[in-house]
Motif scaffolding. Structure first.
Motif, PDB file in Angstrom:
ATOM      1  N   LEU A  37       0.845  -1.180   0.000  1.00 27.87           N
ATOM      2  CA  LEU A  37       0.000   0.000   0.000  1.00 27.87           C
ATOM      3  C   LEU A  37       0.888   1.239   0.000  1.00 27.87           C
ATOM      4  CD1 LEU A  37      -2.750  -1.007   2.606  1.00 27.87           C
ATOM      5  CD2 LEU A  37      -2.938  -0.988   0.112  1.00 27.87           C
ATOM      6  N   ILE A  52      -2.860  -0.285  -4.981  1.00 29.54           N
ATOM      7  CA  ILE A  52      -2.385  -1.462  -4.274  1.00 29.54           C
ATOM      8  C   ILE A  52      -1.584  -2.313  -5.244  1.00 29.54           C
ATOM      9  CG2 ILE A  52      -4.490  -2.803  -4.764  1.00 29.54           C
ATOM     10  CD1 ILE A  52      -4.162  -4.103  -1.980  1.00 29.54           C
ATOM     11  N   TYR A 109      -9.552  -2.889   4.302  1.00 26.47           N
ATOM     12  CA  TYR A 109      -8.398  -2.598   5.147  1.00 26.47           C
ATOM     13  C   TYR A 109      -8.775  -3.071   6.554  1.00 26.47           C
ATOM     14  CZ  TYR A 109      -7.881  -0.011   0.917  1.00 26.47           C
ATOM     15  OH  TYR A 109      -7.819   0.307  -0.421  1.00 26.47           O
TER      16      TYR A 109
END
Length: 406
Positions: free
Chosen positions: A208, A296, A319
């Motif tokens: 990330l 991502i 998340y």
């Protein structure tokens, strides 16, 4: 973060958010309760530390010419994580006093996090910023950076202090945030990730574009659920790298705490805005022209085996650490485990759960008896919509179910 950019020897006392102002001698935010202060040992490098050495009791970059991956960090990068420090009294803010030498072109930053449960921590946040809740233990992460090969910053001392300032509230129950995000394959077998992991073939982790949700090596404190947009396949995987494109874009957070790009909608990566809308001149935070809207990166095992992807594309990304509820850590002999459509070893495989991934346990059911790492049981845990795994492979801290019956 504390970000020191002055050349020469500095001693920085950071007492609250707005560290740069505090460094310049501006007023610091007053704490409502004064807490403990303690020195941290920066002279012993451990397993979790990346590209740092502590020769002579001074922490510095081990290799001032080390470049992790192209278009991720410009210059040399290293990080040092302190041991966990138990607090005598719960607090919601941790401040840092740092003594460091920072030649021109080098920086030192300090982030902190607090423990909120057995496996649960706050995100890494800039030292001096109030957490959303009180914490029982804390850690600090010192990041060193050099833009010039051969030049090294040096950390000579670090002292932390904990207190309770504004917003010291109990966390309300929340559902983890989910956004549709463009995903790309990371690849890069043999390279080293931001947490020091050497990438293997068909590896199982994600990246990330912010270190706020970066797990330490061999840990899944910060993990995600990545699913095809029709939810036909999912993988649960730890966050072990920083990227793609940006390095400080925690886009899953609201504007009130998002580190940069606060004018963008929550859930929209800067790379998406740069690629589609020309935001920031179409460039990322390092000045590279953004070539795709990715928010991502997926290691090859997640990309090919967990999700069955053949090309980059949109995924639903959850998340997991942004939510609350009972959790468990996937513990296998090393390979990922199958996620099933029901509590049966013959049920359809819906994806994978990587070793070390920390998953949310929604509820449990009885099903097939399985012998796993933590014994033999017929308990299966639901970790997502129609996603079940045997409880015998989840480290929960309890021999009994930690979630209600489904």
């Amino acid at each position: 973060m504390i970000r020191i950019k002055k050349a020469g020897r500095v001693t920085a006392a950071v007492l609250a958010a707005g560290a740069v102002t505090a460094l310049a001698g501006g007023p610091a935010q007053a704490a409502t309760t004064t807490g403990a202060s303690w020195p941290e040992n920066v002279s012993t490098v451990d397993y979790d530390d990346v590209n740092v050495t502590a020769a002579g009791g001074t922490l510095t970059l081990a290799d001032a010419a080390w470049h992790r991956t192209a278009q991720v960090f410009a210059g040399s990068e290293g990080s040092f994580t302190t041991a966990e420090h138990e607090l005598a009294t719960p607090a919601n803010r941790v401040s840092a006093e740092l003594s460091a030498d920072t030649p021109k072109g080098t920086t030192v930053e300090v982030d902190v996090r607090g423990r909120t449960g057995v496996h649960d921590w706050t995100e890494w946040t800039p030292a001096g910023t109030a957490f959303k809740t009180t914490v029982s233990a804390v850690q600090a992460r010192v990041s060193l950076h050099s833009d010039t090969d051969g030049l090294r910053p040096a950390v000579r001392g670090l002292r932390l202090s904990a207190d309770s300032g504004p917003q010291a509230n109990a966390l309300a129950a929340t559902t983890a945030s989910t956004y549709k995000i463009f995903a790309t394959r990371e690849g890069l077998t043999g390279h080293t990730t931001a947490n020091g992991h050497v990438i293997t073939s068909r590896d199982h982790f994600v990246a990330l574009p912010s270190g706020r949700g970066l797990s330490s090596k061999g840990s899944g404190t910060y993990s995600v659920r990545v699913c095809k947009t029709d939810n036909s396949r999912c993988e649960y995987a730890p966050v072990w790298d920083v990227g793609p494109w940006n390095t400080k874009d925690d886009y899953w957070n609201p504007a009130s705490v998002r580190a940069e790009y606060k004018d963008l909608p929550q859930g929209q990566p800067e790379a998406y805005a740069a690629y589609h809308n020309g935001y920031n001149g179409g460039k990322d935070d390092l000045g590279y022209k953004v070539g795709n809207p990715a928010g991502i990166d997926l290691a090859d095992g997640v990309f090919y085996d967990g999700l069955g992807m053949s090309d980059n594309g949109n995924l639903n990304v959850t998340y997991l650490w942004t939510g609350s509820g009972p959790t468990g850590v996937v513990s296998t002999a090393g390979d990922p485990m199958n996620v099933r459509a029901s509590a049966s070893t013959s049920a359809a495989i819906k994806g994978l759960a990587a070793n070390y991934a920390k998953v949310t346990i929604e509820c449990y059911v009885e099903g097939d008896t399985v012998t796993g790492k933590f014994g033999t049981s017929n308990i299966w845990d639901r970790i997502g919509p129609n996603n079940y795994v045997s409880d015998t492979y989840l480290q929960t801290g309890s021999d009994l179910p930690v979630a209600p019956h489904c």
